[in-house]
Structure formats: C-alpha cells, structure tokens
Design a protein around this motif. Structure first.
Motif, short mmCIF file in Angstrom:
data_model
loop_
_atom_site.label_atom_id
_atom_site.label_comp_id
_atom_site.label_asym_id
_atom_site.label_seq_id
_atom_site.Cartn_x
_atom_site.Cartn_y
_atom_site.Cartn_z
N GLY A 15 0.78 -1.22 0.00
CA GLY A 15 0.00 0.00 0.00
C GLY A 15 0.81 1.27 0.00
O GLY A 15 0.28 2.36 -0.23
N SER A 16 2.11 1.15 0.24
CA SER A 16 2.90 2.36 0.46
C SER A 16 4.38 2.10 0.15
O SER A 16 4.81 0.94 0.08
CB SER A 16 2.73 2.74 1.95
OG SER A 16 3.63 3.72 2.36
N GLY A 17 5.12 3.16 -0.06
CA GLY A 17 6.59 3.10 -0.07
C GLY A 17 7.20 2.05 -0.99
O GLY A 17 6.86 1.95 -2.18
N SER A 36 -1.01 -6.76 -1.12
CA SER A 36 -1.62 -6.96 0.20
C SER A 36 -1.05 -5.97 1.20
O SER A 36 0.09 -5.52 1.07
CB SER A 36 -1.40 -8.41 0.67
OG SER A 36 -0.06 -8.63 1.01
N ASP A 37 -1.89 -5.65 2.17
CA ASP A 37 -1.47 -4.67 3.19
C ASP A 37 -2.45 -4.75 4.35
O ASP A 37 -3.62 -5.13 4.16
CB ASP A 37 -1.48 -3.25 2.60
CG ASP A 37 -0.55 -2.30 3.34
OD1 ASP A 37 0.52 -1.96 2.79
OD2 ASP A 37 -0.88 -1.90 4.49
N ILE A 38 -1.98 -4.36 5.54
CA ILE A 38 -2.91 -4.27 6.68
C ILE A 38 -3.92 -3.16 6.43
O ILE A 38 -5.03 -3.19 6.93
CB ILE A 38 -2.13 -4.07 8.01
CG1 ILE A 38 -3.01 -4.43 9.19
CG2 ILE A 38 -1.56 -2.65 8.11
CD1 ILE A 38 -2.25 -4.62 10.49
N ALA A 164 14.89 -3.55 18.78
CA ALA A 164 14.01 -4.61 18.27
C ALA A 164 14.03 -4.64 16.74
O ALA A 164 14.02 -5.71 16.12
CB ALA A 164 12.58 -4.39 18.77
N TYR A 165 14.08 -3.45 16.15
CA TYR A 165 14.11 -3.36 14.68
C TYR A 165 15.37 -4.03 14.13
O TYR A 165 15.32 -4.82 13.19
CB TYR A 165 14.04 -1.88 14.27
CG TYR A 165 13.89 -1.66 12.78
CD1 TYR A 165 12.63 -1.70 12.18
CD2 TYR A 165 15.00 -1.42 11.97
CE1 TYR A 165 12.49 -1.50 10.81
CE2 TYR A 165 14.87 -1.22 10.61
CZ TYR A 165 13.61 -1.25 10.03
OH TYR A 165 13.47 -1.05 8.66
N VAL A 166 16.49 -3.71 14.76
CA VAL A 166 17.78 -4.27 14.31
C VAL A 166 17.79 -5.79 14.51
O VAL A 166 18.23 -6.54 13.64
CB VAL A 166 18.95 -3.59 15.06
CG1 VAL A 166 20.27 -4.30 14.80
CG2 VAL A 166 19.04 -2.11 14.66
N GLU A 199 13.35 7.33 1.20
CA GLU A 199 12.34 8.37 1.44
C GLU A 199 10.94 7.78 1.35
O GLU A 199 10.32 7.76 0.29
CB GLU A 199 12.54 9.52 0.45
CG GLU A 199 13.77 10.32 0.78
CD GLU A 199 13.95 11.56 -0.08
OE1 GLU A 199 13.04 11.88 -0.87
OE2 GLU A 199 15.01 12.18 0.04
N THR A 200 10.49 7.25 2.49
CA THR A 200 9.11 6.74 2.60
C THR A 200 8.53 7.29 3.90
O THR A 200 9.23 7.92 4.71
CB THR A 200 9.06 5.20 2.68
OG1 THR A 200 9.64 4.79 3.92
CG2 THR A 200 9.81 4.55 1.52
N GLU A 201 7.25 6.96 4.11
CA GLU A 201 6.57 7.36 5.34
C GLU A 201 7.37 6.96 6.58
O GLU A 201 7.44 7.68 7.58
CB GLU A 201 5.19 6.66 5.33
CG GLU A 201 4.20 7.16 6.34
CD GLU A 201 3.97 8.65 6.25
OE1 GLU A 201 3.93 9.19 5.13
OE2 GLU A 201 3.87 9.27 7.33
P1 NAI Z 1 5.97 2.33 4.59
O1 NAI Z 1 5.52 2.67 5.95
O2 NAI Z 1 5.83 3.31 3.49
O3 NAI Z 1 5.26 0.97 4.10
C1 NAI Z 1 5.05 -0.12 4.96
C2 NAI Z 1 3.73 -0.79 4.57
O4 NAI Z 1 3.58 -1.97 5.36
C3 NAI Z 1 2.52 0.11 4.86
O5 NAI Z 1 1.67 0.17 3.73
C4 NAI Z 1 1.85 -0.56 6.04
O6 NAI Z 1 0.44 -0.38 6.09
C5 NAI Z 1 2.24 -2.02 5.83
N1 NAI Z 1 2.16 -2.80 7.06
C6 NAI Z 1 2.58 -2.43 8.30
N2 NAI Z 1 2.31 -3.40 9.18
C7 NAI Z 1 1.73 -4.41 8.49
C8 NAI Z 1 1.22 -5.68 8.87
N3 NAI Z 1 1.25 -6.09 10.13
N4 NAI Z 1 0.70 -6.48 7.91
C9 NAI Z 1 0.64 -6.04 6.62
N5 NAI Z 1 1.08 -4.84 6.22
C10 NAI Z 1 1.63 -4.04 7.15
O7 NAI Z 1 7.48 1.92 4.76
P2 NAI Z 1 8.60 1.38 3.76
O8 NAI Z 1 9.79 2.20 4.01
O9 NAI Z 1 8.09 1.22 2.40
O10 NAI Z 1 8.87 -0.06 4.41
C11 NAI Z 1 8.81 -1.28 3.69
C12 NAI Z 1 9.84 -2.23 4.24
O11 NAI Z 1 11.13 -1.68 4.04
C13 NAI Z 1 9.74 -2.49 5.75
O12 NAI Z 1 9.98 -3.86 5.99
C14 NAI Z 1 10.87 -1.66 6.31
O13 NAI Z 1 11.32 -2.15 7.54
C15 NAI Z 1 11.89 -1.79 5.21
N6 NAI Z 1 12.95 -0.80 5.19
C16 NAI Z 1 12.66 0.53 5.04
C17 NAI Z 1 13.69 1.44 5.00
C18 NAI Z 1 13.47 2.92 4.85
O14 NAI Z 1 14.42 3.68 5.02
N7 NAI Z 1 12.25 3.37 4.52
C19 NAI Z 1 15.09 1.03 5.11
C20 NAI Z 1 15.28 -0.40 5.23
C21 NAI Z 1 14.23 -1.26 5.26
#
Ligand code: NAI
Length: 260
Positions: A15-17, A36-38, A164-166, A199-201
């Motif tokens: 749904g995002s990023g 898929s997304d929550i 916890a994240y790490v 650069e995401t949420e």
């Molecule tokens: P985001 O916040 O834009 O997207 C995360 C998405 O996961 C959201 O749409 C959210 O609704 C969904 N989500 C959250 N909990 C959920 C659940 N329990 N079940 C299903 N969907 C769920 O963030 P981003 O940055 O796109 O994150 C995606 C992945 O990238 C994550 O695993 C994050 O840890 C990882 N990541 C992000 C980095 C960053 O700098 N943005 C760097 C390294 C890893």
C-alpha cells in the motif's frame, strides 16, 4: 523489460513506499500482482495504479503477524491468478514500536511468508522469494541525535530505541540464508534486499528537520537517501531469471552505507 511476463507475484506492504513501488515495477515487467497490506484501502489504491498503467492486479487485506492471514493470502493469490512464482515479504513497521510488535511483524511476519510461500512454490514448480531486510539487518543503526530534552525522557528514548528493529532485520537475514539452503534444491530461490534510508513514510520523522535529513544523507557515501523505486529495481532483479544463480544473499541497496 518484460522479465516477469506471465508470472504471478504477491507483495506484502504494497500500500505504500517500497512495497507500492515494487508492485508497480513487477507489474510493469509483466507480472500479475496481488497487492496486500494491513491497510486494505491502500493496497487497493496500488492495485488501481497498476490497472491504470495497463497491468493486471488484485488487492487483499492481511496482517503479516498472523500466520493464518499469511497462509490465506497466499491461497487467495493462487486461487485468483492460478499460481504463484514470486513472493515479496516486504511489510514492516519502523523502530519505536516496542519489542513484541516489531518482532511479530518484522520477523515472524517474514517467517510465515517464507514458510508458506516456499512450501507452495516447492510443490508447484519453484519460484523466487524476496524479503525486505535493511542495513539494520547487517549493521547496528545510527540515528540522528535526539532532541536534547527527548533524550532525557524515558518514554521518548524507548520510542526511538531501534534494538528490536535491528534484531528483527538481522533475523530476516538469517532466515533468508536458511530458507535458501533448505529450498534451493527444490527450485525456490530465497534472497533479501537491504535498503539504506529510503524516502518513505517510515523515515519521515527523521527527515522532518534539516539537521536530521543532512545527518542521514551523510551516512550514505552517494550523498542522498534512496527512492522506493531503487529498491523495487533490485527486488525485480532478484525476482527475475536474471538472478537465476543468485540464492541466499542479502543485497545492500544503500548508496554505499554498508561500505564504510
Ligand atoms: P511504509 O511505511 O511506506 O510501508 C510499509 C507498509 O507496510 C505500509 O503500507 C503498512 O500499512 C504495511 N504494514 C505495516 N504493518 C503491516 C502488517 N502487520 N501487515 C501487513 N502490512 C503491514 O514503509 P517502507 O519504508 O516502504 O517499508 C517497507 C519495508 O522496508 C519495511 O519492511 C521496512 O522495515 C523496510 N525498510 C525501510 C527502509 C526505509 O528507510 N524506509 C530502510 C530499510 C528497510
């Protein structure tokens, strides 16, 4: 490029990023994509974008921390599109969500995807699984300094605690290697991407001040943060036959962050 033509992909956190950019990229490369997304509405939004660009998609809600949800979402993908060759375990939450929630979503959620995705693919002609680890799956994190008053506040300090994240992301790296060993012989390649700061949420709070943003940029030798589509490109490579001999790697896509 049409490297994923005719394949079926399931992207969690679509749904995002990074997940949204990857779902769009997979579709642009010819895959049929289950988003898929929550946040089901957000997944539907991404599916609409795919349809607008001429692709074939569907959307489903799931909470990856529920094994039943993950199993059901994989089954729903197969029943909707007829098969599943690509699974991107990407959904996650940022630091500051506490131990239990972070491990449940960022580590257990990936485990459930690997387990049920790999079993399905092994029994149905093979495939490729990608998970989103992080530079935090390779190294400890270095965050922008907290506001002086926040560092003294116990609650605020716990909120920023990236432990916890790490731990979860290091766990994703370990799972990737183990599943690659266990399922490689059955035609399932298992890899992970390790993004630098993107650069995401999720990183918005660290980027809201000029100092925070400059600090993060300075950690990446390339001199900037990454864009979601740059992770999507790496995920598409790992999903494709261009990566046919790539199995069990944690691929840094981090502008050189982990080279320092
Ligand atoms: P985001 O916040 O834009 O997207 C995360 C998405 O996961 C959201 O749409 C959210 O609704 C969904 N989500 C959250 N909990 C959920 C659940 N329990 N079940 C299903 N969907 C769920 O963030 P981003 O940055 O796109 O994150 C995606 C992945 O990238 C994550 O695993 C994050 O840890 C990882 N990541 C992000 C980095 C960053 O700098 N943005 C760097 C390294 C890893």
């Amino acid at each position: 490029m049409n490297r994923l033509a005719g394949k079926v992909a399931h992207v969690t956190g679509a749904g995002s990023g990074i997940g949204q950019a990857s779902a769009l990229r997979f579709a642009a490369e010819g895959a049929h994509v289950m988003c898929s997304d929550i946040n089901r509405q957000a997944a539907e939004g991404t599916a609409s974008l795919i349809d607008e660009q001429g692709g074939n998609s569907a959307a489903i809600g799931l909470d990856v921390s529920s094994e039943e949800d993950v199993k059901a979402a994989i089954a729903a993908t197969v029943s909707h599109f007829g098969s599943l060759q690509i699974l991107f375990n990407n959904a996650g939450v940022g630091g500051g969500n506490g131990w239990d929630k972070t491990i449940a979503i960022n580590l257990s959620g990936v485990y459930y995807g690997l387990l049920h995705g790999a079993r399905h693919m092994a029994a149905n002609g093979g495939g490729a699984i990608i998970s989103t680890a992080s530079i935090a799956g390779l190294l400890g994190l270095y965050l922008p300094p907290a506001e002086a008053d926040a560092a003294d506040d116990d609650g605020e300090a716990a909120e920023r605690d990236p432990g916890a994240y790490v731990a979860a992301k290091h766990g994703v790296a370990g799972l990737t290697k183990q599943f690659a060993i266990d399922y490689g012989p059955m035609g399932v390649r298992v890899n992970a991407v390790a993004p630098g700061f993107i650069e995401t949420e999720m990183t918005a709070e660290f980027r809201e001040t000029e100092e925070g943003n400059e600090f993060l940029k300075s950690l990446h030798p390339i001199g900037r943060l990454g864009q979601p589509k740059e992770i999507a490109a790496a995920a598409a490579f790992l999903a494709s036959d261009d990566a046919s001999f790539v199995n069990g790697i944690i691929l840094p896509v981090d502008g050189g962050y982990s080279a320092r």
